[in-house]
Design an enzyme around this catalytic site. Structure first.
Site, PDB file in Angstrom:
ATOM      1  N   ASP A  14       0.948  -1.254  -0.044  1.00 19.57           N
ATOM      2  CA  ASP A  14       0.140  -0.139   0.127  1.00 19.57           C
ATOM      3  C   ASP A  14       0.724   1.252  -0.094  1.00 19.57           C
ATOM      4  OD1 ASP A  14      -2.371  -1.445   0.152  1.00 19.57           O
ATOM      5  OD2 ASP A  14      -2.338  -1.514   2.474  1.00 19.57           O
ATOM      6  N   TYR A  57       6.451 -10.183   6.482  1.00 17.64           N
ATOM      7  CA  TYR A  57       6.518  -8.548   6.818  1.00 17.64           C
ATOM      8  C   TYR A  57       7.212  -8.301   8.364  1.00 17.64           C
ATOM      9  CZ  TYR A  57       3.412  -7.913   3.167  1.00 17.64           C
ATOM     10  OH  TYR A  57       2.909  -7.601   1.807  1.00 17.64           O
TER      11      TYR A  57
END
Length: 262
Positions: A51, A109
Site C-alpha cells: 500500500d 513482513y
C-alpha cells in the site's frame, strides 16, 4: 526469456506498488527503468502489492522480454535509471512456469515501532512512532493466538477483495531492540491491511488497554469493528517471499538495514 528481480524500495513518496493513473507508484518507476534497459516496453508482476507508504526490502517481481542482456545489466542498468529510493538487488533467469505472485508459498513482513516519548528526526517515514511505553512480551504472547490457519475477518480491511478471509500464519514474533519494537510475521498470504490491523490491536495489549486474551477473543468474533484502528503505513516492510527451491530465487538479508538479520 523470463527474468526475476529482487527489489528494495522506500515507499514513503509513492501511492503504493501498483501502477495508477496520475500518481507515482513503485511499479511505474521500475517499469520505466526496465523499458530503457530493454529498449522495449516491460510489464512486471510482483509477489505482493504493498500500500501507499509501505516499504519493501524483499519484494520479488518477474517480467518477460526478448531483449538479451547480461544479468548484471538488469541490475546496474536498471538502477542507473531508477530514483534513489528504489533499487534492484539481484536478477536471475527463471523457468517459464515461475510467477512472482502465484509461485510464492509464503510472505514475511516486519513492522517497526519506534517506542520513545519523543519522536526521532531520523527515518521519520521508516518507522512508526508510538510514545506510550509498550510491553513487547505481552504483545508477543498475544500474537501466538493468531498462529495457524484461521478466519482473519477481524483483521481484514472492509474493501478487501480476497475471496476468503482464511490465512495460515506460520510465525509471529514481537521483540525489542532498544527503542525499537519489531513485529515479525510470516504467513502463506495476507488479506488487505492484515499486518497493520494485527499490529494496531497488539499495541492495545502492549499499552495495557486490553488483556493478552483479547486477541484470541477478537479472532473468534470475526468482526473488524471490534478490533483496534489500523496501524500507520510507516514502519511496515515486505522483507521476504518464499518459493520452492527449484526456482533458484536468491535469499538475501531481510532488513531493513538498521536491524540485525535473522
Amino acid at each position: 526469456m523470463k527474468i526475476a528481480l529482487g527489489i528494495e524500495y522506500d515507499g514513503s513518496r509513492y501511492f503504493g506498488w501498483q501502477r495508477q493513473d496520475e500518481v507515482e507508484s513503485v511499479q511505474q518507476k521500475l517499469e520505466e527503468a526496465l523499458s530503457i534497459v530493454a529498449n522495449a516496453p516491460i510489464e512486471v508482476f510482483c509477489a505482493g502489492r504493498t500500500d501507499s507508504g509501505v516499504h519493501g526490502t524483499g519484494q520479488v517481481v518477474h517480467f518477460e522480454t526478448q531483449a538479451i542482456r547480461p544479468l548484471q545489466s538488469w541490475c546496474f542498468g536498471t538502477n542507473a535509471n531508477l530514483p534513489d529510493d528504489i533499487a534492484v538487488k539481484w536478477a536471475v533467469e527463471v523457468s517459464e512456469d515461475f510467477h512472482a505472485r502465484f509461485s510464492a508459498t509464503a510472505r514475511r513482513y516486519r513492522y517497526i515501532i519506534f517506542n520513545n516519548k519523543l519522536r526521532s528526526a531520523i527515518l521519520p517515514k521508516g518507522v512508526s512512532h508510538y510514545h506510550y511505553e509498550l510491553d513487547h512480551q505481552k504483545m508477543h504472547e498475544a500474537g501466538q493466538f493468531l498462529l495457524g490457519e484461521n478466519d482473519f475477518s477481524s483483521f481484514r480491511a472492509a474493501k478487501c477483495q480476497s475471496h476468503t478471509p482464511w490465512r495460515n500464519v506460520h510465525y509471529l514474533n514481537v521483540s525489542r531492540l532498544g527503542n525499537y519494537i519489531v513485529v515479525d510475521i510470516q504467513a502463506n498470504a495476507f488479506v488487505h491491511h492484515m499486518v497493520r490491523n494485527i499490529v494496531g490491536s497488539l499495541i492495545e495489549v502492549g499499552q495495557g488497554r486490553q488483556p493478552v486474551e483479547w486477541i484470541q477473543w477478537l479472532l473468534a468474533q470475526r468482526d473488524r469493528t471490534l478490533a483496534a484502528p489500523t496501524a500507520k503505513a510507516e514502519g511496515l516492510y515486505l522483507v521476504d517471499v518464499h518459493y520452492p527451491e527449484r526456482f533458484g530465487i536468491p535469499k538475501t538479508a531481510l532488513g531493513p538495514l538498521f536491524l540485525a538479520d535473522s
